[in-house]
Design a protein around this motif. Sequence first.
Motif, PDB file in Angstrom:
ATOM      1  N   MET A   1      10.329  -7.068   1.465  1.00 28.35           N
ATOM      2  CA  MET A   1      10.280  -6.420   2.727  1.00 28.35           C
ATOM      3  C   MET A   1       9.750  -4.997   2.877  1.00 28.35           C
ATOM      4  O   MET A   1      10.647  -4.191   1.978  1.00 28.35           O
ATOM      5  CB  MET A   1      11.159  -7.040   3.234  1.00 28.35           C
ATOM      6  N   ILE A   2       8.777  -4.634   3.877  1.00 32.21           N
ATOM      7  CA  ILE A   2       9.032  -3.426   3.655  1.00 32.21           C
ATOM      8  C   ILE A   2       9.879  -2.595   4.770  1.00 32.21           C
ATOM      9  O   ILE A   2      10.129  -3.058   6.082  1.00 32.21           O
ATOM     10  CB  ILE A   2       7.626  -2.880   3.681  1.00 32.21           C
TER      11      ILE A   2
ATOM     12  N   GLU B   1       2.561  -4.484   4.705  1.00 32.30           N
ATOM     13  CA  GLU B   1       3.423  -4.730   3.652  1.00 32.30           C
ATOM     14  C   GLU B   1       2.169  -5.067   2.416  1.00 32.30           C
ATOM     15  O   GLU B   1       1.930  -5.338   1.173  1.00 32.30           O
ATOM     16  CB  GLU B   1       3.827  -6.196   3.331  1.00 32.30           C
TER      17      GLU B   1
ATOM     18  N   ASN C   1       0.977  -3.073  -0.564  1.00 32.55           N
ATOM     19  CA  ASN C   1       0.678  -4.322  -2.392  1.00 32.55           C
ATOM     20  C   ASN C   1      -0.607  -3.536  -2.967  1.00 32.55           C
ATOM     21  O   ASN C   1      -0.625  -3.763  -4.157  1.00 32.55           O
ATOM     22  CB  ASN C   1       0.649  -5.053  -2.389  1.00 32.55           C
TER      23      ASN C   1
ATOM     24  N   GLN D   1       8.000   2.702   5.653  1.00 31.73           N
ATOM     25  CA  GLN D   1       6.996   2.767   5.189  1.00 31.73           C
ATOM     26  C   GLN D   1       5.754   1.867   6.369  1.00 31.73           C
ATOM     27  O   GLN D   1       4.279   1.632   6.024  1.00 31.73           O
ATOM     28  CB  GLN D   1       7.065   1.651   3.987  1.00 31.73           C
ATOM     29  N   TYR D   2       6.309   1.218   7.355  1.00 31.68           N
ATOM     30  CA  TYR D   2       5.559   0.051   8.312  1.00 31.68           C
ATOM     31  C   TYR D   2       4.954   1.434   9.050  1.00 31.68           C
ATOM     32  O   TYR D   2       3.478   1.041   9.348  1.00 31.68           O
ATOM     33  CB  TYR D   2       5.668  -1.032   9.158  1.00 31.68           C
TER      34      TYR D   2
END
Length: 160
Positions: free
Chosen positions: A1-2, A50, A54, A6-7
Motif C-alpha cells: 500500500m502506498i 502503486e 513498482n 506517494q499517490y
Amino acid sequence: MISYPQYLQFSPYFAQQDIEKEESRLKFFKSFDELPQKIKDLLTSMVTAEKIMNIGQIFGLDEFDTEAIALAVRKIATGEIFVGDAANFIVNETELPYEQTKTLVGSIVSEIFPPALDEIKKVQSAKFPQRPETAPNTSRQPEPVQPGNPNVINLRNRQN
C-alpha cells in the motif's frame, strides 16, 4: 500500500501538477470530463499509482523519472500522445536509453492499461486515425518470404 503523498506524486491524474503550466492543466481537466469512466478510474486509481511506482523501482528510476512515467500514462490514456511515440516521450522526459524505454512502455501496456485497454484503444484510434497502428499491444503479421532469396529458409511450407 502506498502513502497519500506517494499517490499524489505517482497518480497519472496528479502527475507533475506542481510544474505543469496552468493552461495544460486546464486542458487536461476539460478532456478528463469527456473520457470513458474506465479511463477516469485508471487515471485516479491508487492501484495504478502503486503499479507506476513498482515499475519505476524495477527500472531503477528515481522519483522524478517515475513521476514522468505517470505523466506518460496519462498522456497515452487521454490520447494526448500516440502510444507508438511513448518511448520517445519518455526518453525526452527522463533521458533513459531508448531501448529501455521501449521495454518500459511494454510494461505500462501490459501491467497498467488492461482494466481500460479497449477504451484506450478507442481514444487512440479517434485521436490518431492516420497512424498505421493506433492500438497498444497489437500484433503484426509476419512479412512474406521473398522467393528466390538464397539466404532465407522458408519453414512455413517445409515438407518432410
